[in-house]
Design a protein around this motif. Structure first.
Motif, PDB file in Angstrom:
ATOM      1  N   HIS A  46       0.816  -1.212   0.000  1.00  0.00           N
ATOM      2  CA  HIS A  46       0.000   0.000   0.000  1.00  0.00           C
ATOM      3  C   HIS A  46       0.855   1.270   0.000  1.00  0.00           C
ATOM      4  N   GLY A  47       2.125   1.132  -0.449  1.00  0.00           N
ATOM      5  CA  GLY A  47       2.976   2.298  -0.641  1.00  0.00           C
ATOM      6  C   GLY A  47       3.703   2.796   0.592  1.00  0.00           C
ATOM      7  N   ASN A  48       3.726   1.999   1.662  1.00  0.00           N
ATOM      8  CA  ASN A  48       4.398   2.432   2.877  1.00  0.00           C
ATOM      9  C   ASN A  48       5.559   1.484   3.196  1.00  0.00           C
ATOM     10  N   PRO A  49       6.784   1.844   2.832  1.00  0.00           N
ATOM     11  CA  PRO A  49       7.936   0.964   3.061  1.00  0.00           C
ATOM     12  C   PRO A  49       8.624   1.165   4.416  1.00  0.00           C
ATOM     13  N   THR A  50       7.970   1.835   5.367  1.00  0.00           N
ATOM     14  CA  THR A  50       8.623   2.254   6.608  1.00  0.00           C
ATOM     15  C   THR A  50       9.288   1.116   7.365  1.00  0.00           C
ATOM     16  N   ARG A  51       8.589  -0.011   7.578  1.00  0.00           N
ATOM     17  CA  ARG A  51       9.185  -1.104   8.371  1.00  0.00           C
ATOM     18  C   ARG A  51      10.427  -1.672   7.692  1.00  0.00           C
ATOM     19  N   PHE A  52      10.352  -1.861   6.378  1.00  0.00           N
ATOM     20  CA  PHE A  52      11.517  -2.375   5.658  1.00  0.00           C
ATOM     21  C   PHE A  52      12.647  -1.353   5.660  1.00  0.00           C
ATOM     22  N   ALA A  53      12.319  -0.082   5.503  1.00  0.00           N
ATOM     23  CA  ALA A  53      13.343   0.967   5.497  1.00  0.00           C
ATOM     24  C   ALA A  53      14.037   1.053   6.859  1.00  0.00           C
ATOM     25  N   ARG A  54      13.270   0.950   7.937  1.00  0.00           N
ATOM     26  CA  ARG A  54      13.877   0.976   9.276  1.00  0.00           C
ATOM     27  C   ARG A  54      14.800  -0.218   9.479  1.00  0.00           C
ATOM     28  N   ALA A  55      14.354  -1.388   9.022  1.00  0.00           N
ATOM     29  CA  ALA A  55      15.181  -2.596   9.163  1.00  0.00           C
ATOM     30  C   ALA A  55      16.483  -2.431   8.390  1.00  0.00           C
ATOM     31  N   ARG A  56      16.407  -1.884   7.185  1.00  0.00           N
ATOM     32  CA  ARG A  56      17.601  -1.692   6.362  1.00  0.00           C
ATOM     33  C   ARG A  56      18.525  -0.665   6.997  1.00  0.00           C
ATOM     34  N   ALA A  57      17.941   0.418   7.506  1.00  0.00           N
ATOM     35  CA  ALA A  57      18.745   1.471   8.132  1.00  0.00           C
ATOM     36  C   ALA A  57      19.438   0.964   9.396  1.00  0.00           C
ATOM     37  N   ALA A  58      18.793   0.034  10.096  1.00  0.00           N
ATOM     38  CA  ALA A  58      19.368  -0.513  11.329  1.00  0.00           C
ATOM     39  C   ALA A  58      20.482  -1.502  11.036  1.00  0.00           C
ATOM     40  N   GLY A  59      20.568  -1.935   9.794  1.00  0.00           N
ATOM     41  CA  GLY A  59      21.597  -2.898   9.410  1.00  0.00           C
ATOM     42  C   GLY A  59      21.029  -4.302   9.401  1.00  0.00           C
ATOM     43  N   ALA A  60      20.823  -4.851   8.231  1.00  0.00           N
ATOM     44  CA  ALA A  60      20.184  -6.159   8.104  1.00  0.00           C
ATOM     45  C   ALA A  60      21.134  -7.304   8.378  1.00  0.00           C
ATOM     46  N   THR A  61      22.420  -7.034   8.309  1.00  0.00           N
ATOM     47  CA  THR A  61      23.387  -8.104   8.533  1.00  0.00           C
ATOM     48  C   THR A  61      24.288  -7.728   9.697  1.00  0.00           C
ATOM     49  N   PRO A  62      24.874  -8.699  10.350  1.00  0.00           N
ATOM     50  CA  PRO A  62      25.753  -8.389  11.482  1.00  0.00           C
ATOM     51  C   PRO A  62      26.937  -7.526  11.056  1.00  0.00           C
ATOM     52  N   VAL A  63      27.421  -6.727  11.981  1.00  0.00           N
ATOM     53  CA  VAL A  63      28.553  -5.842  11.695  1.00  0.00           C
ATOM     54  C   VAL A  63      29.862  -6.594  11.882  1.00  0.00           C
ATOM     55  N   ILE A  64      30.941  -6.012  11.381  1.00  0.00           N
ATOM     56  CA  ILE A  64      32.260  -6.626  11.524  1.00  0.00           C
ATOM     57  C   ILE A  64      32.554  -6.821  13.011  1.00  0.00           C
ATOM     58  N   GLY A  65      33.004  -8.010  13.328  1.00  0.00           N
ATOM     59  CA  GLY A  65      33.262  -8.349  14.714  1.00  0.00           C
ATOM     60  C   GLY A  65      32.174  -9.187  15.337  1.00  0.00           C
ATOM     61  N   GLU A  66      31.005  -9.213  14.718  1.00  0.00           N
ATOM     62  CA  GLU A  66      29.896 -10.004  15.246  1.00  0.00           C
ATOM     63  C   GLU A  66      29.602 -11.226  14.381  1.00  0.00           C
ATOM     64  N   PHE A  67      30.309 -11.372  13.290  1.00  0.00           N
ATOM     65  CA  PHE A  67      29.967 -12.401  12.310  1.00  0.00           C
ATOM     66  C   PHE A  67      31.242 -12.881  11.644  1.00  0.00           C
ATOM     67  N   ALA A  68      31.361 -14.168  11.431  1.00  0.00           N
ATOM     68  CA  ALA A  68      32.555 -14.736  10.806  1.00  0.00           C
ATOM     69  C   ALA A  68      32.398 -14.702   9.283  1.00  0.00           C
ATOM     70  N   HIS A  69      32.661 -13.548   8.694  1.00  0.00           N
ATOM     71  CA  HIS A  69      32.486 -13.395   7.251  1.00  0.00           C
ATOM     72  C   HIS A  69      33.400 -14.332   6.466  1.00  0.00           C
ATOM     73  N   GLY A  70      34.640 -14.499   6.924  1.00  0.00           N
ATOM     74  CA  GLY A  70      35.569 -15.391   6.224  1.00  0.00           C
ATOM     75  C   GLY A  70      35.090 -16.829   6.242  1.00  0.00           C
ATOM     76  N   LEU A  71      34.621 -17.291   7.401  1.00  0.00           N
ATOM     77  CA  LEU A  71      34.095 -18.648   7.499  1.00  0.00           C
ATOM     78  C   LEU A  71      32.871 -18.809   6.608  1.00  0.00           C
ATOM     79  N   THR A  72      32.006 -17.807   6.620  1.00  0.00           N
ATOM     80  CA  THR A  72      30.799 -17.860   5.786  1.00  0.00           C
ATOM     81  C   THR A  72      31.167 -17.958   4.310  1.00  0.00           C
TER      82      THR A  72
END
Length: 199
Positions: free
Chosen positions: A24-50
């Motif tokens: 219905h034209g309201n992307p607010t929840r998705f935009a907030r989730a994206r702005a908050a960072g959808a993936t773990p930040v460096i130091g919280e996730f083993a990117h190399g292992l992944t």
């Protein structure tokens, strides 16, 4: 958007409302989730292992053409523009050329049989691997404990205090982890957004 859902950046209970609002034209929840960072930040996730796992186990076995053919079989009538957008894989092929690890697809699909104590945690709202695969993976692990956490997505341990307790108890008693907290859990009700015309 699919990656936001897979990463549970929008809590599972809010997905129906988020999708309805977006329609219905309201992307607010998705935009907030994206702005908050959808993936773990460096130091919280083993990117190399992944990358090592992704690039050696699943990317070599699936070309974009293979994925598109599989999508057409599974969802006949869906447009190729939708079917071609497998979450994470479009960019993964280029990343794997740089990461340059050996192709391990031939042994990745060999069943593991083991008597080493194992804990298999799954979230019932896991949209990436699906909760039913936990029990399937554990079927040949003779001393495994399989736990399904209701209402949790793919990131089970970070999102569930109960899963954290189960994991902690497994590290103390690998053959008899304390799973009592699971019995009292239930998924939260889904968030539904009423439309102005029906409210």
């Amino acid at each position: 958007m699919v990656n936001l859902l897979v990463a549970n950046a929008v809590p599972a209970v809010d997905v129906p409302a988020a999708l309805d609002e977006l329609a219905h034209g309201n992307p607010t929840r998705f935009a907030r989730a994206r702005a908050a960072g959808a993936t773990p930040v460096i130091g919280e996730f083993a990117h190399g292992l992944t990358q090592s796992v992704a690039c050696s186990e699943w990317v070599p076995g699936y070309s974009q053409a293979d994925l598109l053919r599989a999508g057409r079989r599974a969802f006949p009538g869906w447009p190729d523009t939708v079917l071609a957008q497998a979450p994470q894989l479009p960019f993964q092929h280029a990343a794997c050329r740089v990461w340059n690890v050996p192709d391990r697809t031939s042994i990745q699909r060999v069943t593991t049989a083991s008597a080493v104590p194992a804990l298999v945690l799954s979230g019932t709202f896991d949209s990436k691997t699906g909760a039913r695969w936990g029990a399937y993976a554990a079927r040949t692990l003779a001393r495994s404990t399989t736990v399904r956490i209701p209402g949790i997505g793919h990131w089970v341990v970070p999102q569930s205090p109960c899963a954290q307790k189960v994991l902690g108890s497994f590290l103390v008693r690998p053959t008899a982890p304390d799973t009592r907290c699971v019995a009292g859990l239930a998924p939260k009700p889904f968030t539904i957004t009423p439309h102005p015309e029906t409210a």
